[in-house]
Write an enzyme that holds these catalytic residues in place. Structure first.
Site, PDB file in Angstrom:
ATOM      1  CG  PHE A 133     -10.246  -2.723  17.908  1.00  0.00           C
ATOM      2  CD1 PHE A 133     -11.516  -2.764  17.376  1.00  0.00           C
ATOM      3  CD2 PHE A 133      -9.656  -1.491  18.129  1.00  0.00           C
ATOM      4  CE1 PHE A 133     -12.213  -1.601  17.079  1.00  0.00           C
ATOM      5  CE2 PHE A 133     -10.336  -0.322  17.839  1.00  0.00           C
ATOM      6  CZ  PHE A 133     -11.619  -0.374  17.308  1.00  0.00           C
ATOM      7  CG  ASP A 212      -7.535  -4.494  24.048  1.00  0.00           C
ATOM      8  OD1 ASP A 212      -8.453  -4.206  24.844  1.00  0.00           O
ATOM      9  OD2 ASP A 212      -7.348  -3.853  23.002  1.00  0.00           O
ATOM     10  CE1 TYR A 237     -15.086   2.799  23.916  1.00  0.00           C
ATOM     11  CE2 TYR A 237     -13.482   4.240  24.966  1.00  0.00           C
ATOM     12  CZ  TYR A 237     -13.826   3.366  23.948  1.00  0.00           C
ATOM     13  OH  TYR A 237     -12.902   3.070  22.974  1.00  0.00           O
ATOM     14  CE  LYS A 238     -14.879  -1.309  23.407  1.00  0.00           C
ATOM     15  NZ  LYS A 238     -15.600  -0.790  22.242  1.00  0.00           N
ATOM     16  NE  ARG A 386     -19.616  -4.926  18.186  1.00  0.00           N
ATOM     17  CZ  ARG A 386     -18.575  -4.166  18.522  1.00  0.00           C
ATOM     18  NH1 ARG A 386     -17.376  -4.714  18.655  1.00  0.00           N
ATOM     19  NH2 ARG A 386     -18.725  -2.877  18.707  1.00  0.00           N
TER      20      ARG A 386
END
Length: 427
Positions: A133, A212, A237-238, A386
């Protein structure tokens, strides 16, 4: 397990027999929406609004400044961190929920490099992957640039070394590598590293490892202590459903916590914050990885989603994730095979996280058309559709219906409408 689901009725039967099906009622989703974007923002858990209202109306509104003590505000980062550590295979006192993933990665990198500077001064390379990322790469580059600028006269140089298909990890590792910083699950493809194997490989070369977990925490089994990991960061938050921009976390193995105090040495990481001392002494605990005053309202909401995840059987979650992603891949390839869709997610279960990605030449427009019909995934460059597969609120019939909507859009070329060609700021 792989289920033989050939019809929508088969999918409905699988949903009826699903032991995780009751968890769907713990999330609030709009009617008519199939939400496949949990790897960017999880839905609102039942109780999140009420928790925020309690913080604002009662703890802030009535308790006022007293709530730092009476409502447990001051201890909240560590208390949530202990809960989260249990989900990640960590121990109490190794994790705090605080700040952002980017800031926490900076802290972890700085800590690891300082330890290596003390133990192995010649190690000055940060290894990460080209397909990581972007913020992970940017933070590593920024820290290396800063260290090089302040020590320019010494002639020593820190370097960020990127691995990819041409330069794999085993070729990048060497005696000069200080830190390996990788995403456990790749944000674009869903490819997953073997955490224990990679950690051991890096340690064999004298490197420390930062993981990560942004696309892993709450999505795949993680056992940081068992893997021998050194540091981990990630967001809430995922798959943890903490809310938009909810605070992230940092996990530091106990063996490293007192080696170096991280450079963002704000007052919350002081051993006695309210002593108001005129010099810094780091806390003798994971609290030394805090920085400044915490965002209590958003921090408090993290607990709602976290408690739901902790109540679920991790083995059942992983089994259903693999079954759903297998089904999604199979249905797309069988029902949409006439279209230029390229699977970029590994088929191998041991290498797959909990999202599925397909590349399509008109990926952005196809996703925009899907969202317009209530199938909400997201788009990642280049050309990648995705789909986050979150077992606690998605079922087998949801996957069937999502793929049927995709088939209809591709067969009819509905994605070619002008409104789907206009790019939004957030994809």
């Amino acid at each position: 397990m792989t289920l033989a689901l050939s019809t929508r009725d088969d999918c409905l039967a699988a949903d009826a027999a699903d032991p995780l099906a009751p968890f769907r009622a713990k999330f609030l989703l709009p009617e008519g929406v199939i939400y496949l974007d949990g790897n960017s923002l999880g839905p609102r858990p039942v109780g999140a609004l009420e928790r925020a209202q309690a913080v604002v109306a009662d703890e802030w509104g009535t308790g006022l400044i007293r709530s730092w003590n009476t409502a447990g505000w001051f201890e909240l980062p560590g208390r949530l961190g202990d809960k989260l550590a249990g989900l990640l295979g960590g121990r109490a006192g190794e994790c705090v929920v605080t700040d952002t993933t980017s800031l926490n990665l900076f802290k972890a990198l700085a800590s690891a490099l300082r330890i290596q500077q003390a133990d192995h001064p010649g190690k000055r390379v940060i290894v990460t992957e080209r397909d990581n990322f972007p913020t992970d790469i940017y933070i590593a580059e920024g820290l290396a640039d800063f260290l090089n600028s302040v020590a320019a006269e010494t002639g020593t140089r820190y370097e960020v070394r990127l691995i990819d298909e041409e330069v794999p990890l085993d070729r990048a590792l060497g005696g000069d590598v200080a830190v390996v910083a990788l995403s456990h699950v790749n944000y674009r493809t869903g490819a997953m590293w073997d955490m224990a194997q990679v950690t051991a490989q890096a340690h064999a070369h004298g490197a420390l490892v930062i993981w990560d977990l942004a696309h892993a925490a709450g999505a795949v089994p993680v056992d940081l202590n068992d893997a021998g990991a050194d540091y981990a960061v990630g967001c809430t938050y995922k798959y943890l459903n903490g809310g938009p921009g909810s605070p992230a976390f940092i996990w530091v193995d106990a063996r490293h916590q007192d080696r170096f105090w991280q450079p963002l040495s704000g007052w919350w990481s002081h051993e006695r914050p309210f002593a108001m001392a005129d010099s810094y002494t780091p806390a003798d605990s994971i609290d030394r990885f805090l920085c400044g005053t915490q965002p209590i309202t958003s921090l408090a909401m993290v607990e709602t989603g976290l408690d739901i995840m902790l109540a679920a059987d991790a083995g059942a979650v992983r089994a259903k994730s693999l079954a759903l992603t297998d089904l999604f891949i199979d249905l797309v390839e069988r029902r949409c095979g006439a279209h230029p869709l390229e699977l970029v997610t590994p088929r191998n279960h041991a290498r797959r996280g909990s999202h599925v990605s397909f590349r399509h030449p008109e990926g952005y427009a196809v996703m925009a058309a899907l969202i317009a019909r209530g199938v909400i995934g997201d788009y990642r460059e280049p050309h990648v559709l995705r789909f986050g597969i979150t077992p606690l609120y998605l079922g087998y019939a949801d996957v069937w219906d999502a793929v049927e909507t995709l088939r209809s859009i591709l067969d009819s070329r509905a994605w070619d409408a002008p409104e789907f060609q206009v790019r939004n700021a957030v994809t």
